[in-house]
Scaffold this motif. Structure first.
Motif, PDB file in Angstrom:
ATOM      1  N   ARG A 168       0.854  -1.662   0.161  1.00 25.62           N
ATOM      2  CA  ARG A 168      -0.157  -0.202  -0.141  1.00 25.62           C
ATOM      3  C   ARG A 168       0.718   1.274   0.170  1.00 25.62           C
ATOM      4  NH1 ARG A 168      -5.338   1.185   2.656  1.00 25.62           N
ATOM      5  NH2 ARG A 168      -5.797   3.172   3.518  1.00 25.62           N
ATOM      6  N   GLN A 169       2.258   1.430   0.851  1.00 26.55           N
ATOM      7  CA  GLN A 169       2.798   2.110   0.897  1.00 26.55           C
ATOM      8  C   GLN A 169       3.787   3.014  -0.707  1.00 26.55           C
ATOM      9  OE1 GLN A 169       4.055   4.415   3.324  1.00 26.55           O
ATOM     10  NE2 GLN A 169       2.478   4.251   4.985  1.00 26.55           N
ATOM     11  N   GLN A 170       3.604   1.848  -1.507  1.00 34.44           N
ATOM     12  CA  GLN A 170       4.564   1.878  -3.180  1.00 34.44           C
ATOM     13  C   GLN A 170       3.208   2.681  -3.691  1.00 34.44           C
ATOM     14  OE1 GLN A 170       6.748  -0.767  -4.175  1.00 34.44           O
ATOM     15  NE2 GLN A 170       6.711  -0.681  -6.061  1.00 34.44           N
ATOM     16  N   PHE A 171       1.959   2.802  -3.157  1.00 40.45           N
ATOM     17  CA  PHE A 171       1.050   3.446  -4.021  1.00 40.45           C
ATOM     18  C   PHE A 171       0.171   4.853  -3.928  1.00 40.45           C
ATOM     19  CE2 PHE A 171       0.357  -1.340  -5.664  1.00 40.45           C
ATOM     20  CZ  PHE A 171       0.668  -0.893  -6.917  1.00 40.45           C
ATOM     21  N   TYR A 172       0.457   4.968  -1.613  1.00 33.53           N
ATOM     22  CA  TYR A 172       0.126   6.074  -0.870  1.00 33.53           C
ATOM     23  C   TYR A 172       1.630   6.266  -0.331  1.00 33.53           C
ATOM     24  CZ  TYR A 172      -4.946   4.635  -3.243  1.00 33.53           C
ATOM     25  OH  TYR A 172      -5.480   3.738  -3.959  1.00 33.53           O
ATOM     26  N   LYS A 173       2.267   6.527  -0.913  1.00 39.96           N
ATOM     27  CA  LYS A 173       3.041   7.399  -0.410  1.00 39.96           C
ATOM     28  C   LYS A 173       3.607   7.919   0.871  1.00 39.96           C
ATOM     29  CE  LYS A 173       6.909   6.192  -4.054  1.00 39.96           C
ATOM     30  NZ  LYS A 173       6.405   4.655  -4.794  1.00 39.96           N
ATOM     31  N   GLY A 174       3.739   7.577   2.016  1.00 41.20           N
ATOM     32  CA  GLY A 174       3.762   8.929   3.177  1.00 41.20           C
ATOM     33  C   GLY A 174       2.459   8.519   4.121  1.00 41.20           C
ATOM     34  N   GLU A 175       1.271   8.251   3.608  1.00 38.23           N
ATOM     35  CA  GLU A 175       0.315   8.018   4.057  1.00 38.23           C
ATOM     36  C   GLU A 175       0.578   7.459   5.482  1.00 38.23           C
ATOM     37  OE1 GLU A 175      -1.736   4.611   3.745  1.00 38.23           O
ATOM     38  OE2 GLU A 175      -3.814   4.971   3.824  1.00 38.23           O
ATOM     39  N   LYS A 176      -0.089   7.417   6.305  1.00 34.84           N
ATOM     40  CA  LYS A 176       0.367   7.884   8.362  1.00 34.84           C
ATOM     41  C   LYS A 176      -1.684   6.946   8.744  1.00 34.84           C
ATOM     42  CE  LYS A 176       4.500   9.676   9.694  1.00 34.84           C
ATOM     43  NZ  LYS A 176       4.910   9.765   7.733  1.00 34.84           N
ATOM     44  N   ALA A 177      -0.958   5.772   9.732  1.00 35.11           N
ATOM     45  CA  ALA A 177      -1.925   5.886  10.491  1.00 35.11           C
ATOM     46  C   ALA A 177      -2.673   7.024  11.689  1.00 35.11           C
ATOM     47  CB  ALA A 177      -1.586   4.622  11.282  1.00 35.11           C
ATOM     48  N   VAL A 178      -4.003   5.800  11.228  1.00 40.39           N
ATOM     49  CA  VAL A 178      -4.486   7.697  12.885  1.00 40.39           C
ATOM     50  C   VAL A 178      -4.800   7.079  13.445  1.00 40.39           C
ATOM     51  CG1 VAL A 178      -7.629   9.093  12.020  1.00 40.39           C
ATOM     52  CG2 VAL A 178      -6.175   7.972   9.849  1.00 40.39           C
ATOM     53  N   PHE A 179      -4.142   7.025  14.307  1.00 39.16           N
ATOM     54  CA  PHE A 179      -4.677   7.362  15.892  1.00 39.16           C
ATOM     55  C   PHE A 179      -5.628   8.407  16.609  1.00 39.16           C
ATOM     56  CE2 PHE A 179      -2.647   8.585  19.659  1.00 39.16           C
ATOM     57  CZ  PHE A 179      -3.533   6.948  20.675  1.00 39.16           C
TER      58      PHE A 179
END
Ligand SMILES: Cc1cc2nc3c(=O)[nH]c(=O)nc-3n(C[C@H](O)[C@H](O)[C@H](O)COP(=O)(O)OP(=O)(O)OC[C@H]3O[C@@H](n4cnc5c(N)ncnc54)[C@H](O)[C@@H]3O)c2cc1C
Length: 419
Positions: A168-179
Motif C-alpha cells: 500500500r505504501q508504494q501506491f500511497y507514499k507517506g500515508e500515515k496510520a490514524v490514531f
C-alpha cells in the motif's frame, strides 16, 4: 498463472487456499522468520465461516473455537442495553466462531501445508519493493536483518501485509496510520463461563469500554476468555506501529474498579489475567483504489479498521474469496483485480467510517449520553426501533445479515459443487 502473496496473516493464508481451490498457483512471502500462532481472540462471522466451510475447514474451526450464541451490550453499571442471538441460534445456516487468532492461523497454515506443500509459504521474506514489467510483477525481499534475499516473479501480486502494508505504501507514499487517542488493553485468561457460556459482551461507552468473549473450551468446564479494554491513552504510550507491547497491568485493572456485575466480575477477570498487552487504536483513512494493474490489496492492507463489530478477520477472508471468484470470472488479470476491487471497496470504506463512529456499539454511547446514571427500563432511553435498526443496519452494511448470508452461494462456486 502464478500469484505472489505478500503477508502470511489471515488474509494471505486464506487467499492462498482459495486460489489453490480454483487451480491457481501461488506462494506466500512472510516477513517474520518463524510463523508462530500469535494473537488473542478473533471472530469469524457467518459470512466468513460460510466461505471457510467451502474450503473444507468449517468443522475444524468449530471444534477449535466457541460457537458464539449471543451478543450482549451493557452500560457501565452492568445494565443490559441490547442482546441478540448469534450464529445458528439467530437463524444463520453457518455459525459465528470466536477463536484464538493463533489457532485460526495454525489451522490455515496446516491446510496450506497439506494442500499446497511446505514450500508454499516462504518465511523471513519482507517485501521491500516491486514493479510491474512486461505483464509480470517482480517483487523484491529482504531477510530479517535487512539484507536482500531474492526476487519473485508473478502474474499478479497481492498485498496481504496488514495495517502497515508495504505494498500500500508504494501506491500511497507517506500515508500515515490514524490514531484516535485511545489505547486498547488486551488479555486472555482462564475463567468460569458467564451468561450463556458463549456470550460476547460489550460493556461501557465510547471513552471506557470492554469487549469480552470466550474463545476456547477447557477440560473441566472453564473457558479461555479474551478481552479488550479501551481507555484514553496515558503518557508513555507505545509507538503507533507496535501491535502488542507489555502494559502496566495494574494501571489497566484500576480503571475498571467497580465493574463487578452479577453476570460477570469484569474487574476480577482483568485482575486474574497473567499478562496484559497494549496497543494504540489505529486505522487508516479509506482509499479510492486497491487495484493498480496487476497488483491489489486485501485484508487490513486494503481496509484497516478499528476493532468494532468483530469484522477484520471475517472481511479479510471474504476479500480473498471475492478475489478468487473474480480471477475465475475474468481472464485478464488486471480486469479481474478491478472487478474484485469494485465489488468490495465501497462497503469496506463505509465500514472504516462506521467503526470510527462505533458501528453497532454506538447504542452504548447513546445510552451513556441519555442516561449516565443508568435506567429503569432500556426503552425509556432507547426505543426498540433504534436498538433493532442499529443492529440490523450494521450487519447489512458489513454483508452478514441473515438474509444475505443464507440466500447467496459461496463466492467461489466450483463447477463440481454447483447445483
Ligand atoms: C501478530 C499479530 C497478532 C494479532 N492478534 C490479533 C488478535 O488477537 N485479535 C484480532 O482481532 N486481530 C489480531 N491481529 C490482526 C488481525 O489478524 C487482522 O486484523 C485481520 O485478521 C486481517 O488479517 P490480515 O492478514 O489482513 O492482517 P494480519 O493478520 O496483520 O497479517 C499481515 C501479515 O503480513 C506480514 N507482513 C507485514 N509486512 C510485510 C512485508 N513487508 N513483507 C511480508 N510480510 C509482511 C505480517 O508479519 C503479518 O503476518 C493480529 C495481527 C498480527 C500480525
Amino acid at each position: 498463472m502464478q500469484v505472489t502473496i505478500v503477508g502470511g496473516g489471515i488474509a494471505g493464508l486464506s487467499c492462498a487456499l482459495s486460489l489453490h481451490q480454483i487451480g491457481i498457483e501461488c506462494r506466500v512471502y512472510e516477513a517474520v522468520p518463524h510463523l508462530a500462532p500469535l494473537g488473542h481472540g478473533i471472530n469469524l462471522q457467518p459470512n466468513a465461516v460460510r466461505e471457510l466451510t467451502a474450503l473444507g475447514l468449517g468443522e475444524t474451526l468449530a471444534a477449535a473455537g466457541i460457537l458464539t450464541q449471543e451478543l450482549a451490550f451493557f452500560n457501565k453499571h452492568g445494565q443490559q442495553i441490547w442482546t441478540e442471538p448469534r450464529g445458528k441460534g439467530a437463524g444463520y445456516r453457518w455459525p459465528q466462531i470466536s477463536i484464538s487468532r493463533g489457532k485460526l492461523h495454525e489451522i490455515l497454515l496446516g491446510a496450506i501445508g497439506e494442500r499446497l506443500g511446505a514450500r508454499a509459504v516462504v518465511p523471513g521474506h519482507r517485501l521491500t519493493s516491486f514493479e510491474e514489467r512486461s505483464g509480470k510483477v517482480i517483487a523484491r525481499f529482504a531477510d530479517p536483518a535487512g539484507n536482500p534475499v531474492g526476487e519473485a516473479e508473478g502474474d499478479i501480486l497481492i498485498g496481504a501485509d496488514g495495517i502497515h502494508s508495504s505494498v500500500r505504501q508504494q501506491f500511497y507514499k507517506g500515508e500515515k496510520a490514524v490514531f484516535d487517542g485511545y489505547l486498547h488493553y488486551r488479555g486472555i485468561v482462564e475463567a468460569e463461563p458467564y451468561l450463556t457460556g458463549a456470550s460476547m459482551v460489550v460493556v461501557g461507552h465510547r471513552h471506557h469500554r470492554a469487549i469480552i468473549y470466550p474463545v476456547t473450551k477447557l477440560p473441566g468446564g472453564k473457558v479461555m476468555t479474551n478481552w479488550l479494554a479501551y481507555t484514553k491513552i496515558p503518557p508513555g504510550s507505545p509507538p503507533l506501529e507496535a501491535w502488542d507491547t507489555a502494559a502496566d497491568k495494574q494501571a489497566c485493572v484500576d480503571q475498571f474498579k467497580g465493574w463487578s456485575f452479577p453476570w460477570l466480575d469484569v474487574h476480577a477477570l482483568f485482575a486474574a489475567t497473567p499478562q496484559v498487552l497494549q496497543l494504540p487504536n489505529v486505522d487508516r483513512d479509506p482509499i479510492p483504489r486497491w487495484s493498480f494493474g496487476r497488483v491489489t490489496l486485501i485484508g487490513d492492507a486494503a481496509h484497516p479498521m478499528q476493532p468494532v463489530g468483530a469484522q477484520a478477520g471475517s472481511q479479510a477472508v471474504v476479500d480473498g474469496r471475492v478475489l478468487a471468484a473474480s480471477l475465475m470470472a475474468v481472464a485478464d488479470p488486471a480486469a479481474a483485480l478491478t472487478r474484485y476491487q469494485d465489488q468490495r471497496i465501497a462497503a469496506m470504506n463505509d465500514m472504516i467510517i462506521r467503526n470510527r463512529n462505533l458501528g453497532l456499539e454506538s447504542i452504548l454511547q447513546t445510552a451513556e449520553e441519555r442516561a449516565p446514571d443508568g435506567f429503569r427500563r432500556i426503552n425509556d432511553v432507547l426505543s426498540q426501533e433504534e436498538l433493532e435498526s442499529t443492529a440490523f443496519n450494521f450487519k447489512k452494511a458489513a454483508g452478514f445479515d441473515i438474509e444475505t448470508v443464507n440466500s447467496r452461494d459461496s463466492f467461489v462456486e466450483m463447477p463440481a459443487q454447483a447445483g
